[in-house]
Scaffold this active site. Structure first.
Site, PDB file in Angstrom:
ATOM      1  CG  ASP A  79     -59.581 -42.652-120.044  1.00 38.57           C
ATOM      2  OD1 ASP A  79     -59.836 -41.893-120.995  1.00 38.57           O
ATOM      3  OD2 ASP A  79     -60.391 -43.474-119.584  1.00 38.57           O
ATOM      4  CG  ASP A 115     -63.348 -45.976-117.559  1.00 41.45           C
ATOM      5  OD1 ASP A 115     -62.770 -45.623-118.601  1.00 41.45           O
ATOM      6  OD2 ASP A 115     -64.564 -46.221-117.513  1.00 41.45           O
ATOM      7  CG  ASP A 137     -65.517 -41.716-119.195  1.00 40.56           C
ATOM      8  OD1 ASP A 137     -65.879 -41.370-120.333  1.00 40.56           O
ATOM      9  OD2 ASP A 137     -65.449 -42.895-118.837  1.00 40.56           O
TER      10      ASP A 137
END
Length: 905
Positions: A645, A641, A331
């Site tokens: 995801d 997070d 990310d």
């Protein structure tokens, strides 16, 4: 109701949605409608898929080749009435089964965490009255009232919106709150761009709205993610796959040799019982009893070391998986970047300025050409900073331990920039107190504040998007006494150049008004404003992330960014961090979710190999990306997070969740949690994982020759028709004590030089390196020769069978001791590592020698294990045998490394 199948609510007008769900925009549903729809649709809850019972999950942990071998060893040692050894081996099996059973519950916990996210209450309008109901009781067509602090209780189409901002980061990965409206959108709008929708479990951060429920339970976006989590494959780690393959081969080899031993014994006239006991001795000798314990302890120590480096391991084999990783999908926000918006450039008075320092801490300066500017001569610059400071509703507070923000990160970045110029907010607000505010509205894209000064003159400050602010300006501010005609084309080009570098650009303006004015309206700022300047900001890369990405790339690990942010911003950050791709065109360096949606599986597989950045991606696309990488044979580590995801985290070979900003769903689906949300921690964990696997390979290379040698000794003795040089109980003594006191000390070997300079291991290769097969075979034959030689020499000297067997036992053990020093590294010599650098190894060797003396001279041990005391000259022969092993293995290592270096050159 056929409307349950409608998915594209965002492309429908508000009236169409209301008609489709058959509700009233003022009164909502009545009690009868609610009851009927609950019966037809069910409760607003996620379905938890029923899986195997806990008992079945636990029993399945024993259905593995290595475990079967260990269970066989348990039964054999139990039959030999070796209660302690039998108990130890079974304890290892049981501990491994418990660990595996715990890991199997990971997906169930993730879905339960999702379900908990949909609990609580919601405010609705039913029968024309405002009511507070359980979230589970919501149905299609319910009118839901949303306000700041609420969690959106279901998927809703927004009907009436007032300054609504929703934090959708858990669902979309978007790093800032999304401004919502009720306008109809196009069919191809991606999830993160559907501004007229509110999605279940997202958080309202500002404003109010009324929305109509269009999906509940499993039909919500969260429900679809729930299904993706349940459907994602729980992959075996590279280590477990290699150990399983190695164990399966070993199982058949042991069974084959045991059968051959029985046949050879019968051919030499041995009784069936004696032949069977010889086969038992061979099987016990060939089984590496210490391997599972060593693997478990090595992984546990790896877990402990990673915890010290801010990585919490939830699944022990994940330690080794990190060492096998070939691709890291990361990310952006907070992992590769600071997660702190920072003003980096300012354009004011026809000049461009750079700001040093990152984050919210007001540390840094304002420069031109790397030289600090004299603010007293830069009136336009100071006025631009003042505009950002005063036209601002956020706060930056120092708590003694750090800087905390209250409000919008973009506004806080403006406060930090002003502080770098030594502008004090309290002092400025005393000089220019605010008397009115025109708050930011999404349809206007600006904010304005009205201030009065000591001379009782009034001044309007304005900030907003470049397009809207420039449209209101006809002058370009230079200082208090002069201005010039505005050149919109030049300013728009400057803003475009800043935005092209991934910067978010805000424009600022001001206007003197009548001292009698106490209110500010949209008409006041519609024209006649003076353009003050531009402030360009971004969430800058972490410096340590840049070096960590470079280290990963040097180690042969690809790093890819998968983010919910816009393509331009993501690509700019990726270039700054140093991400690389093999794409021939810059347009393929970064790909949007919209382009991914148009690709079939084959095109996706090709794209993931070339592209470095994937932006504005949906949960399904993240999952497809991970699967596409795995189909190319990659070992994938995936960071995340948010709820969005979770499916990809579970599908990845190792899922890495953010501990600071991550959701509980992401943490439950992950194998590892970062307590500092920092990419550099992943790089450190990869390094630790490689070290763990290195040490495990060293243990295997060290222990296997002994098992092979013991098996060969038994087989040769039976085929030659002579008495066994070592008995089953003596073999168990050798295997268990050497594994505990010698082999386990390899766990504490330090990381070898250049561990992050070599490419990842090929996941298709065996756990035992092919280039070590010659070494293993050579050591095995040397141990066999030494044990047989000392055994036969003792008998030739007229010694008892017990003394001869004690000689053979010590020949094997001391051979292992000397070989252990060579196994501290498969590349470097013992002297280059430092003889005392692993103190645990020295301590283990001393303990092993002590126990061998007890085995040889203790009367109780003599009775239990069939041993006898040795003379001093016998020990000299044993030491000579051990040194022979060291000399042969050391020479082989030098030759192997020499030819390998020649091959690379």
């Amino acid at each position: 109701m056929d409307t349950l199948d409608v998915k594209n609510w965002h492309q429908m007008s508000a009236d169409e949605v209301v008609g489709c769900v058959q509700t009233d925009t003022l009164k909502g549903l009545d009690a009868c409608d609610v009851e009927q729809r609950q019966q037809a649709q069910g409760l607003n809850r996620l379905t938890i898929k029923k899986g195997k019972s806990p008992l079945v999950l636990f029993l399945l942990q024993f259905n593995q080749p290595l475990v079967i071998i260990l269970l066989a060893a348990t039964l054999i040692t139990f039959a030999l009435k070796e209660w302690v050894d039998s108990g130890v081996i079974f304890a290892v099996v049981l501990v491994n089964a418990i660990i595996g059973f715990t890991q199997e519950l990971k997906a169930i916990k993730a879905i339960e965490a999702l379900s908990r996210g949909m609990e609580g209450t919601a405010t609705v309008i039913r029968s024309g009255k405002k009511q507070i109901v359980s979230v589970a009781d919501l149905v299609l067509g319910d009118l839901v009232l949303l306000q700041s602090g609420d969690k959106v209780p279901a998927d809703v189409r927004l009907l009436r919106v007032r300054e609504l901002q929703v934090d959708e980061s858990a669902l979309t990965g978007e790093s800032v709150a999304v401004q919502k409206n009720s306008q109809q959108l196009t069919h191809d709008s991606q999830l993160a761009d559907r501004k007229n929708m509110g999605y279940s479990s997202t958080l309202v951060t500002y404003g109010t709205a009324v929305g109509v429920v269009v999906a509940t339970g499993d039909r919500t976006e969260i429900g679809r993610i729930n299904a993706l989590i349940a459907g994602a494959d729980a992959l075996a780690t590279p280590l477990t796959r290699k150990i399983a393959s190695f164990s399966a081969v070993l199982l058949w080899v042991i069974l084959g040799l045991a059968g051959l031993t029985v046949l050879a014994g019968l051919m030499h006239g041995e009784s069936l019982l004696n032949a069977f006991m010889a086969a038992v001795a061979l099987a016990v000798g060939a089984i590496p009893e210490g391997l599972p314990a060593a693997m478990t302890i090595m992984l546990a120590i790896g877990v402990s070391k990673m915890a010290q480096r801010h990585a919490i391991i939830r699944k022990m084999p994940a330690v080794e998986t990190l060492g096998s990783t070939t691709v890291i999908c990361s990310d952006k926000t907070g992992t590769l970047t600071q997660n702190q918006m920072t003003v980096q450039r300012i354009f004011a008075g026809h000049e461009l300025f750079d700001l040093t320092g990152v984050g919210y801490a007001p540390e840094g300066s304002i420069q031109q050409n790397a030289i600090s500017v004299e603010l007293a001569t830069k009136n336009a610059l100071v006025e631009c900073l003042k505009a950002g400071l005063l036209c601002n509703d956020s706060r930056l507070v120092y708590t003694g331990t750090g800087w905390n923000i209250e409000g919008d990160p973009t506004e806080v970045a403006l406060l930090t920039a002003a502080l770098k110029a030594a502008l004090e907010r309290d002092a400025l607000e005393q000089q220019l107190p605010r008397i009115d505010t025109l708050p930011f509205e999404s349809q206007h894209q600006y904010m304005a504040t009205l201030h009065t000064d000591a001379e009782h003159e009034s001044l309007i400050y304005m900030k907003g998007s470049v397009e809207r602010v420039l449209a209101c300006c006809d002058q370009h501010y230079l200082d208090e006494t002069q201005s010039c005609q505005i050149d919109r084309a030049v300013l728009e080009q400057t803003a475009h150049q800043l935005a092209a570098n991934g910067l978010r650009v805000l424009a600022f303006a001001r206007k003197r008004v009548s001292s009698q004015q106490t209110r500010v309206s949209h008409e006041d700022i519609a024209h006649g404003m003076s353009f003050v300047g531009l402030q360009a900001m971004m969430d800058p890369p972490r410096p340590e992330a840049i070096s960590a990405v470079l280290a990963c790339q040097r180690a042969g690990i690809q790093v890819k960014m998968i983010t919910g942010d816009h393509v331009g911003t993501a690509a700019a950050i990726a270039h700054q961090i140093g991400l690389k791709s093999v794409a021939s065109q810059e347009s393929n360096f970064a790909i949007s979710g919209h382009r991914l949606a148009e690709m079939d599986d084959q095109q996706m597989i090709q794209a993931v190999g070339q592209t470095a950045v994937f932006a504005r991606v949906s949960p399904e696309q993240k999952l497809r990306l991970v699967k596409a990488l795995q189909s190319r044979g990659e070992i994938v580590a995936m960071t995340g997070d948010g709820v969005n995801d979770a499916p990809a985290l579970k599908q990845a070979n190792i899922g890495v969740a953010m501990g600071v900003g991550g959701t509980e769903v992401a943490k439950e689906a992950a194998d590892m949690i970062l307590t500092d949300d920092n990419f550099s921690t992943i790089e450190a964990a990869v390094e630790e994982g490689r070290a763990v696997f290195d040490n495990l390979v060293k243990f295997i290379v060290w222990t296997i020759p002994t098992n092979i040698a013991e098996g060969i000794i038994i087989l040769l003795a039976v085929m030659l028709g002579i008495v066994l040089p070592i008995t089953p109980v003596q073999i168990l003594w050798i295997n268990m004590t050497t594994a505990l006191f010698l082999g386990m000390t390899l766990i504490f070997e330090a990381k070898e030089p250049g561990i992050m300079e070599r490419p990842p291991r090929d996941p298709k290769k065996s756990v035992l390196p092919r280039n070590m097969l010659v070494s293993v075979g050579l050591v095995s034959l040397t141990l066999v020769a030494c044990a047989f030689a000392l055994f036969e020499w003792a008998l030739y000297q007229g010694q008892s069978l017990e003394v001869a067997r004690t000689m053979a036992i010590n020949a094997l053990v001391f051979g292992e001791i000397f070989y252990l020093f060579n196994c501290r590294s498969l590349r470097y010599s013992m002297l280059s590592l430092g003889f005392f650098s692993n103190r645990w190894l020295i301590f283990g060797v001393l303990l092993m020698v002590l126990f061998q003396l007890l085995l040889s001279y203790s009367s109780i041990m003599n009775q239990l294990f069939g041993t006898a005391p040795l003379a001093l000259t016998d020990w000299l022969h044993i030491l000579a045998a051990g040194f022979t092993v060291y000399a042969i293995t050391g020479s082989e290592k030098r030759l192997r490394c020499y030819f390998e270096s020649r091959a690379i050159a």
